[in-house]
Scaffold this motif. Structure first.
Motif, short mmCIF file in Angstrom:
data_model
loop_
_atom_site.label_atom_id
_atom_site.label_comp_id
_atom_site.label_asym_id
_atom_site.label_seq_id
_atom_site.Cartn_x
_atom_site.Cartn_y
_atom_site.Cartn_z
N LYS A 28 -10.17 -79.10 -0.93
CA LYS A 28 -10.90 -79.58 0.25
C LYS A 28 -10.29 -78.97 1.51
CE LYS A 28 -13.81 -82.67 -1.40
NZ LYS A 28 -15.23 -82.58 -1.22
N SER A 29 -11.15 -78.61 2.46
CA SER A 29 -10.69 -78.07 3.75
C SER A 29 -10.59 -79.20 4.76
CB SER A 29 -11.67 -77.02 4.26
OG SER A 29 -11.66 -75.91 3.41
N TYR A 30 -9.54 -79.16 5.57
CA TYR A 30 -9.30 -80.16 6.60
C TYR A 30 -9.06 -79.47 7.94
CZ TYR A 30 -8.51 -83.46 2.78
OH TYR A 30 -8.66 -84.24 1.67
N LEU A 31 -9.51 -80.11 9.00
CA LEU A 31 -9.25 -79.67 10.37
C LEU A 31 -8.51 -80.77 11.11
CD1 LEU A 31 -12.69 -78.22 11.54
CD2 LEU A 31 -10.72 -76.94 10.73
N LEU A 32 -7.53 -80.37 11.90
CA LEU A 32 -6.90 -81.27 12.85
C LEU A 32 -7.46 -80.89 14.21
CD1 LEU A 32 -4.80 -83.41 13.67
CD2 LEU A 32 -3.12 -81.55 13.82
N VAL A 33 -8.19 -81.81 14.83
CA VAL A 33 -8.85 -81.53 16.10
C VAL A 33 -8.40 -82.54 17.15
CG1 VAL A 33 -10.87 -80.53 14.98
CG2 VAL A 33 -10.90 -82.95 15.58
N THR A 34 -8.58 -82.14 18.41
CA THR A 34 -8.22 -83.00 19.52
C THR A 34 -9.29 -82.88 20.61
OG1 THR A 34 -6.47 -83.57 21.09
CG2 THR A 34 -6.79 -81.24 20.63
N ASP A 35 -9.34 -83.89 21.47
CA ASP A 35 -10.35 -83.88 22.52
C ASP A 35 -9.90 -83.19 23.80
OD1 ASP A 35 -8.51 -85.87 23.11
OD2 ASP A 35 -9.99 -87.31 23.81
N LYS A 36 -8.60 -82.84 23.90
CA LYS A 36 -8.08 -82.15 25.08
C LYS A 36 -7.25 -80.96 24.65
CE LYS A 36 -7.54 -86.43 27.71
NZ LYS A 36 -6.56 -87.32 28.31
N GLN A 42 -6.40 -87.68 22.02
CA GLN A 42 -6.84 -88.27 20.76
C GLN A 42 -6.96 -87.16 19.73
OE1 GLN A 42 -7.72 -91.48 19.97
NE2 GLN A 42 -7.15 -92.26 21.97
N ALA A 43 -6.45 -87.40 18.53
CA ALA A 43 -6.57 -86.41 17.46
C ALA A 43 -7.28 -87.03 16.28
CB ALA A 43 -5.18 -85.92 17.05
N LEU A 44 -8.03 -86.22 15.57
CA LEU A 44 -8.74 -86.65 14.37
C LEU A 44 -8.50 -85.64 13.27
CD1 LEU A 44 -12.24 -87.44 15.93
CD2 LEU A 44 -10.56 -89.12 15.17
N ILE A 45 -8.49 -86.13 12.05
CA ILE A 45 -8.45 -85.24 10.89
C ILE A 45 -9.83 -85.32 10.26
CG2 ILE A 45 -7.46 -84.82 8.63
CD1 ILE A 45 -4.81 -85.91 9.72
N LEU A 46 -10.44 -84.16 10.10
CA LEU A 46 -11.78 -84.06 9.56
C LEU A 46 -11.76 -83.34 8.22
CD1 LEU A 46 -13.55 -82.84 12.82
CD2 LEU A 46 -13.30 -85.20 12.03
N ALA A 70 -1.31 -88.56 3.77
CA ALA A 70 -0.93 -87.31 3.09
C ALA A 70 -1.29 -86.08 3.92
CB ALA A 70 -1.62 -87.24 1.73
N VAL A 71 -2.50 -86.05 4.44
CA VAL A 71 -2.95 -84.87 5.20
C VAL A 71 -2.22 -84.78 6.54
CG1 VAL A 71 -4.93 -83.71 6.23
CG2 VAL A 71 -5.18 -84.87 4.03
N SER A 72 -2.00 -85.92 7.19
CA SER A 72 -1.27 -85.88 8.47
C SER A 72 0.16 -85.41 8.26
CB SER A 72 -1.32 -87.23 9.19
OG SER A 72 -0.62 -88.21 8.46
N PHE A 75 -0.02 -81.64 8.16
CA PHE A 75 -0.19 -81.10 9.51
C PHE A 75 1.09 -81.27 10.33
CE2 PHE A 75 -4.97 -81.62 9.05
CZ PHE A 75 -5.21 -80.25 9.03
N ALA A 76 1.80 -82.37 10.17
CA ALA A 76 3.06 -82.58 10.90
C ALA A 76 4.08 -81.52 10.52
CB ALA A 76 3.60 -83.98 10.64
N ASP A 77 4.14 -81.16 9.25
CA ASP A 77 5.05 -80.10 8.80
C ASP A 77 4.65 -78.74 9.38
OD1 ASP A 77 6.54 -81.89 7.33
OD2 ASP A 77 5.61 -81.36 5.41
N MET A 78 3.36 -78.52 9.53
CA MET A 78 2.87 -77.24 10.05
C MET A 78 3.10 -77.11 11.55
SD MET A 78 -0.74 -77.13 7.95
CE MET A 78 -1.30 -75.51 8.47
N LEU A 79 3.07 -78.23 12.26
CA LEU A 79 3.17 -78.23 13.72
C LEU A 79 4.38 -79.06 14.14
CD1 LEU A 79 -0.59 -78.95 14.32
CD2 LEU A 79 0.54 -76.77 14.72
#
Length: 87
Positions: A28-36, A42-46, A70-72, A75-79
């Protein structure tokens, strides 16, 4: 930073997000997105729910607590410079 526009169903107004990172887990593909683009935001995982042969992606917000954790974590390890705070 890449900016993408999501078009919700049912005639709602399009929403723009900035893509911080993307990953693929268990097929499955996931995106970490933010509104700013900068600062606290605000961040969302899609999760991409579309079939591979479909040229249009269909994303939904990850709401399952175990999947979100799990997904966050990935992303935390990546960033290194991002802190996730649950609201």
């Amino acid at each position: 930073m890449e900016k993408i526009c999501f078009t919700p169903e049912k005639g709602e107004q399009p929403v723009e997000f900035f893509v911080l990172e993307q990953t693929r887990i268990a097929g499955k593909s996931y995106l970490l997105v933010t509104d700013k683009e900068e600062g606290d935001a605000q961040a969302l995982i899609l999760r991409d729910m579309s079939e591979e042969e479909n040229p249009d992606s269909v994303y939904e917000i990850v709401s399952d607590d175990q999947e979100l954790e799990a997904v966050s974590g990935v992303f935390a390890d990546m960033l290194d410079d991002i802190d996730f705070v649950e609201e």
